[in-house]
Design a protein around this motif. Structure first.
Motif, mmCIF file in Angstrom:
data_model
loop_
_atom_site.group_PDB
_atom_site.id
_atom_site.type_symbol
_atom_site.label_atom_id
_atom_site.label_comp_id
_atom_site.label_asym_id
_atom_site.label_seq_id
_atom_site.Cartn_x
_atom_site.Cartn_y
_atom_site.Cartn_z
ATOM 1 N N ARG A 1 -77.643 -4.643 19.008
ATOM 2 C CA ARG A 1 -78.050 -5.683 18.085
ATOM 3 C C ARG A 1 -78.854 -6.778 18.768
ATOM 4 N NH1 ARG A 1 -73.661 -9.582 15.228
ATOM 5 N NH2 ARG A 1 -73.375 -10.251 17.364
ATOM 6 N N ASN A 2 -78.503 -7.111 19.999
ATOM 7 C CA ASN A 2 -79.093 -8.283 20.613
ATOM 8 C C ASN A 2 -80.118 -7.974 21.699
ATOM 9 O OD1 ASN A 2 -77.325 -7.249 22.414
ATOM 10 N ND2 ASN A 2 -76.122 -9.112 22.708
ATOM 11 N N HIS A 3 -80.586 -6.719 21.816
ATOM 12 C CA HIS A 3 -81.675 -6.470 22.744
ATOM 13 C C HIS A 3 -82.399 -5.164 22.403
ATOM 14 C CE1 HIS A 3 -78.492 -4.094 24.804
ATOM 15 N NE2 HIS A 3 -79.504 -3.325 25.178
ATOM 16 N N CYS A 4 -83.620 -5.092 22.876
ATOM 17 C CA CYS A 4 -84.415 -3.884 22.679
ATOM 18 C C CYS A 4 -85.303 -3.673 23.899
ATOM 19 C CB CYS A 4 -85.264 -3.966 21.410
ATOM 20 S SG CYS A 4 -86.672 -5.071 21.568
ATOM 21 N N VAL A 5 -85.843 -2.470 24.021
ATOM 22 C CA VAL A 5 -86.734 -2.131 25.121
ATOM 23 C C VAL A 5 -88.140 -1.967 24.570
ATOM 24 C CG1 VAL A 5 -87.259 -0.480 26.944
ATOM 25 C CG2 VAL A 5 -84.880 -1.020 26.391
ATOM 26 N N ASN B 1 -89.593 -16.491 35.821
ATOM 27 C CA ASN B 1 -88.749 -15.375 35.353
ATOM 28 C C ASN B 1 -89.358 -14.677 34.138
ATOM 29 O OD1 ASN B 1 -86.858 -15.823 37.358
ATOM 30 N ND2 ASN B 1 -85.661 -17.253 36.105
ATOM 31 N N ILE B 2 -89.885 -15.460 33.218
ATOM 32 C CA ILE B 2 -90.511 -14.874 32.028
ATOM 33 C C ILE B 2 -91.855 -14.238 32.402
ATOM 34 C CG2 ILE B 2 -91.578 -15.433 29.795
ATOM 35 C CD1 ILE B 2 -88.533 -15.313 29.722
ATOM 36 N N PHE B 3 -92.575 -14.871 33.318
ATOM 37 C CA PHE B 3 -93.864 -14.312 33.717
ATOM 38 C C PHE B 3 -93.682 -12.966 34.408
ATOM 39 C CE2 PHE B 3 -97.668 -14.042 36.487
ATOM 40 C CZ PHE B 3 -98.633 -14.091 35.492
ATOM 41 N N GLU B 4 -92.587 -12.762 35.104
ATOM 42 C CA GLU B 4 -92.310 -11.476 35.725
ATOM 43 C C GLU B 4 -92.242 -10.373 34.669
ATOM 44 O OE1 GLU B 4 -88.946 -9.250 38.545
ATOM 45 O OE2 GLU B 4 -88.676 -11.345 37.910
ATOM 46 N N LEU B 5 -91.602 -10.657 33.520
ATOM 47 C CA LEU B 5 -91.546 -9.676 32.436
ATOM 48 C C LEU B 5 -92.938 -9.378 31.892
ATOM 49 C CD1 LEU B 5 -88.423 -10.985 30.445
ATOM 50 C CD2 LEU B 5 -88.521 -9.046 32.027
ATOM 51 N N ILE B 6 -93.756 -10.438 31.807
ATOM 52 C CA ILE B 6 -95.113 -10.258 31.291
ATOM 53 C C ILE B 6 -95.939 -9.396 32.247
ATOM 54 C CG2 ILE B 6 -97.257 -11.506 30.775
ATOM 55 C CD1 ILE B 6 -95.495 -13.786 29.717
ATOM 56 N N VAL B 7 -95.757 -9.615 33.541
ATOM 57 C CA VAL B 7 -96.463 -8.805 34.534
ATOM 58 C C VAL B 7 -96.090 -7.334 34.387
ATOM 59 C CG1 VAL B 7 -96.650 -8.318 37.012
ATOM 60 C CG2 VAL B 7 -96.783 -10.675 36.183
ATOM 61 N N TYR C 1 -98.584 -4.045 33.341
ATOM 62 C CA TYR C 1 -98.746 -2.879 34.214
ATOM 63 C C TYR C 1 -98.082 -1.627 33.650
ATOM 64 C CZ TYR C 1 -100.918 -5.539 37.968
ATOM 65 O OH TYR C 1 -101.797 -6.300 38.712
ATOM 66 N N GLY C 2 -97.766 -1.645 32.350
ATOM 67 C CA GLY C 2 -97.262 -0.443 31.699
ATOM 68 C C GLY C 2 -95.799 -0.140 31.941
ATOM 69 N N LEU C 3 -95.047 -1.117 32.455
ATOM 70 C CA LEU C 3 -93.621 -0.910 32.694
ATOM 71 C C LEU C 3 -92.819 -1.396 31.494
ATOM 72 C CD1 LEU C 3 -93.446 -2.159 36.385
ATOM 73 C CD2 LEU C 3 -93.560 0.219 35.599
ATOM 74 N N LYS C 4 -91.705 -0.761 31.246
ATOM 75 C CA LYS C 4 -90.870 -1.183 30.119
ATOM 76 C C LYS C 4 -90.185 -2.516 30.453
ATOM 77 C CE LYS C 4 -86.662 1.276 31.504
ATOM 78 N NZ LYS C 4 -85.648 2.269 31.093
ATOM 79 N N ILE C 5 -90.006 -3.335 29.446
ATOM 80 C CA ILE C 5 -89.283 -4.607 29.604
ATOM 81 C C ILE C 5 -88.190 -4.690 28.554
ATOM 82 C CG2 ILE C 5 -91.284 -5.803 30.588
ATOM 83 C CD1 ILE C 5 -91.662 -7.162 27.876
ATOM 84 N N LYS C 6 -87.142 -5.415 28.892
ATOM 85 C CA LYS C 6 -86.024 -5.557 27.971
ATOM 86 C C LYS C 6 -86.065 -6.950 27.345
ATOM 87 C CE LYS C 6 -82.053 -3.669 28.724
ATOM 88 N NZ LYS C 6 -80.699 -3.313 29.239
ATOM 89 N N ALA C 7 -86.238 -6.981 26.038
ATOM 90 C CA ALA C 7 -86.207 -8.243 25.297
ATOM 91 C C ALA C 7 -84.812 -8.436 24.715
ATOM 92 C CB ALA C 7 -87.244 -8.233 24.182
ATOM 93 N N LEU D 1 -98.418 -8.179 23.505
ATOM 94 C CA LEU D 1 -97.055 -8.717 23.590
ATOM 95 C C LEU D 1 -96.694 -9.631 22.422
ATOM 96 C CD1 LEU D 1 -94.515 -8.650 25.287
ATOM 97 C CD2 LEU D 1 -95.393 -10.588 26.611
ATOM 98 N N ILE D 2 -97.657 -10.346 21.883
ATOM 99 C CA ILE D 2 -97.328 -11.254 20.772
ATOM 100 C C ILE D 2 -96.781 -10.466 19.590
ATOM 101 C CG2 ILE D 2 -98.319 -12.768 19.007
ATOM 102 C CD1 ILE D 2 -100.134 -13.944 21.111
ATOM 103 N N SER D 3 -97.457 -9.407 19.213
ATOM 104 C CA SER D 3 -97.029 -8.625 18.039
ATOM 105 C C SER D 3 -95.677 -7.969 18.273
ATOM 106 C CB SER D 3 -98.082 -7.568 17.700
ATOM 107 O OG SER D 3 -98.249 -6.661 18.787
ATOM 108 N N LYS D 4 -95.408 -7.536 19.512
ATOM 109 C CA LYS D 4 -94.137 -6.869 19.783
ATOM 110 C C LYS D 4 -92.961 -7.860 19.756
ATOM 111 C CE LYS D 4 -96.021 -2.980 22.350
ATOM 112 N NZ LYS D 4 -95.603 -1.979 21.350
ATOM 113 N N THR D 5 -93.140 -8.997 20.379
ATOM 114 C CA THR D 5 -92.056 -10.001 20.349
ATOM 115 C C THR D 5 -91.880 -10.570 18.949
ATOM 116 O OG1 THR D 5 -93.690 -11.618 21.151
ATOM 117 C CG2 THR D 5 -92.190 -10.652 22.783
ATOM 118 N N GLU D 6 -92.984 -10.685 18.208
ATOM 119 C CA GLU D 6 -92.890 -11.150 16.820
ATOM 120 C C GLU D 6 -92.062 -10.181 15.986
ATOM 121 O OE1 GLU D 6 -93.246 -12.898 13.177
ATOM 122 O OE2 GLU D 6 -93.857 -13.788 15.092
#
Length: 556
Positions: A17-21, A99-105, A109-115, A141-146
């Motif tokens: 419920r509280n996170h996604c990849v 810390n947040i910029f690391e996720l953006i990086v 580079y095509g790596l999965k991130i956990k939101a 990233l804007i559309s995905k986090t939205e």
């Protein structure tokens, strides 16, 4: 359990419920990993780094092509410095920091991130800051986090609060992007509809992103205050936003008032202000001042929507914090209007030096008297009984100074009390608990007592009460003697008025002996009246002497 939704240019996997990849679409360059060495981050690729992004004292060794293709903001900075083999840019203002910029990086580079519920708001804000729109690359990233915000997090009660908590670190951005507003509206809707989003277990999949099927939530009817604890965890600006949103919906104002009281009790009920204040204390006081003023402004205006005792506590906090005088008067007036319907317990506010804070009650009572003078249907006698009951309760406090007690006794006008028995009992109790009072202090406290408003039992007790000042006792004895004289004189004249009737009865056979005895009784009564008159004269002289002595002591 895993749910998958394909978006244009990438995919989102909702796990719990509280996170996604989030899986980005294949970019211009794919890295094996991003490694951190002390305060430096390195992207593991076969191509040397040609871009260094510095965030305060931390550095990211990146590639222009990967970052420029995703971020309009970085693209402008890089091309502004065109010509350098290795470009260095500084972006300290990015929401969420390194810390947040690391996720953006990793995303670039095509790596999965956990939101998660705890980082999606800063991530969304940082994506907007870096201008990561779909115009640059589909599925940015804007559309995905939205999508994660709109369709997953905001459908979960607990996670909505986690988002608001994370917004504290990106306050201005979260407000400008309406994250706080959207969360507040979601909370208010659920609070008003009494839908328990928290009844869903954390390991259940709540929403399928980008699906047309409506997710069914477990609906559970709860008591009206079920959301108080969660709402009380919010920071003041977010709490005000939630309350403002709740007020726009169909919810009882009494519930809103109780919710505000619950938040206040948790955060600012225990406030101490020392005479010597440090810079940190000054900032804390300023924060509490602004907080208190915000709470007063957001209070529901409906009658009886806020408990009297809470308003009185808030008034005390406002005095301590030295809030805007107009808000102080507004709050004091509101409490004053409630005095006619409140109980003694509603007036009890703890104090540091005394058991209860009497001074704030005095201010409120004085405000009521001022208002009642322009209100023809005021219930002054009801407030009089309330104040006397309150006096009886606080009179036992050995730390209550005479000035406070005297001020409360004299806060009401004479017409507020038709009987002074309760007032006398309170005063007697206070004098008993404070035997070290001076004669002047005792006289001031007792000055409000009126002989003719006391019952015969109270009068008798007062005349024998050694705790009362001498001048008050003398005054009571004097009035008592005068009343007795008038009574006996009236009795004597009554005997004279019935003399003719007595003669008639004697002439009809009653006998001379009865008439002689009646005359003797009348003579004795006349003698007693003369003696009482003499005693009254002596008492008057004593009273005049006491008054002269009192005047001398005042002018000395």
């Amino acid at each position: 359990m895993v749910k998958e939704n394909l978006l244009t240019g990438g995919s989102i996997f909702v796990e719990k419920r509280n996170h996604c990849v989030i899986y980005p679409a294949n970019g211009s360059m794919v890295a094996q990993s991003v490694e951190r060495r002390n305060k430096n981050w390195f992207v593991q690729t076969k191509i040397p780094s040609d871009l260094i992004v510095q965030i305060k004292d931390k550095s990211f060794h990146l590639h222009k092509l990967s970052m420029v293709s995703r971020s309009g903001y970085i693209s402008r900075l890089v091309f502004h410095r065109n010509g350098d083999n290795i470009t260095t840019i500084q972006i300290d203002a990015i929401p969420g920091g390194a810390n947040i910029f690391e996720l953006i990086v990793k995303f670039c580079y095509g790596l999965k991130i956990k939101a998660t519920a705890s980082n999606v708001a800063p991530l969304y804000c940082a994506a907007h800051f870096l201008e990561m729109h779909d115009d640059l690359q589909p599925g940015n990233l804007i559309s995905k986090t939205e999508a994660f915000l709109s369709y997953v997090i905001l459908s979960s009660w607990k996670d909505t609060f986690r988002i608001l908590k994370s917004c504290e670190s990106v306050s201005s951005w979260s407000k400008d992007l309406h994250i706080v507003k959207r969360c507040s509206e979601a909370i208010s809707w659920k609070a008003c509809s009494e839908t328990s989003a928290s009844s869903i277990e954390d390991n259940e999949v709540l929403v399928n992103v980008m699906t047309d099927d409506t997710t069914k939530l477990n609906v559970k009817k709860l008591s009206g205050n079920w959301f108080f604890k969660d709402v009380a965890s919010l920071r003041i600006d977010h709490f005000i936003e939630v309350i403002t949103s709740i007020k726009k919906r169909n919810i009882k104002p009494e519930l809103i008032g109780s919710c505000i009281a619950h938040w206040t009790k948790k955060w600012i009920s225990q406030i101490t202000v020392s005479k010597q204040k440090s810079k940190d204390q000054e900032l804390s006081i300023q924060l509490h001042r602004v907080t208190t003023e915000c709470l007063i402004r957001v209070l529901p205006v409906e009658e009886n929507s806020v408990p009297c005792n809470f308003l009185l506590h808030l008034f005390k906090i406002g005095l301590i914090m030295n809030i805007d005088p107009r808000l102080q008067d507004q709050l004091k007036t509101r409490v004053a209007f409630l005095l006619e319907s409140c109980s003694t317990k509603d007036l009890l506010v703890r104090n540091s030096t005394t058991l209860f804070d009497v001074d704030i009650v005095v201010q409120v009572v004085e405000a009521y008297v001022s208002l009642a003078s322009n209100k023809p249907n005021s219930k002054m006698s009801v407030v009089g009984r309330l104040v006397d009951d309150y006096l009886a309760l606080v009179s036992r406090d050995e730390n209550l100074v005479a000035r406070c007690f005297y001020s409360l006794v004299n806060a009401l006008p004479k017409e507020a009390r038709s009987c002074d028995d309760n007032l006398y009992r309170s005063i007697d109790m206070y004098l008993k608990e404070h035997p070290d009072l001076t004669e002047e202090e005792r006289s001031s406290i007792c000055r409000k007592l009126e002989y003719h408003k006391l019952s015969q039992e109270a009068r008798t007790h007062a005349m024998k009460n050694d705790r009362l000042p001498d001048n008050i006792r003398t005054q009571f004895i004097l009035v008592e003697q005068i009343n007795m004289t008038r009574l006996l004189t009236s009795a004597g004249s009554s005997y004279q008025r019935t003399k003719s009737q007595t003669i008639m009865k004697v002439s009809k056979g009653v006998g001379k002996s009865w008439m002689n005895s009646s005359q003797n009784e009348m003579e004795m009564m006349k003698q007693e009246v003369e003696m009482l008159n003499a005693q009254v004269g002596e008492l008057k002289q004593c009273r005049m002497e006491l008054q002269r002595q009192t005047k001398k002591s005042v002018f000395c």
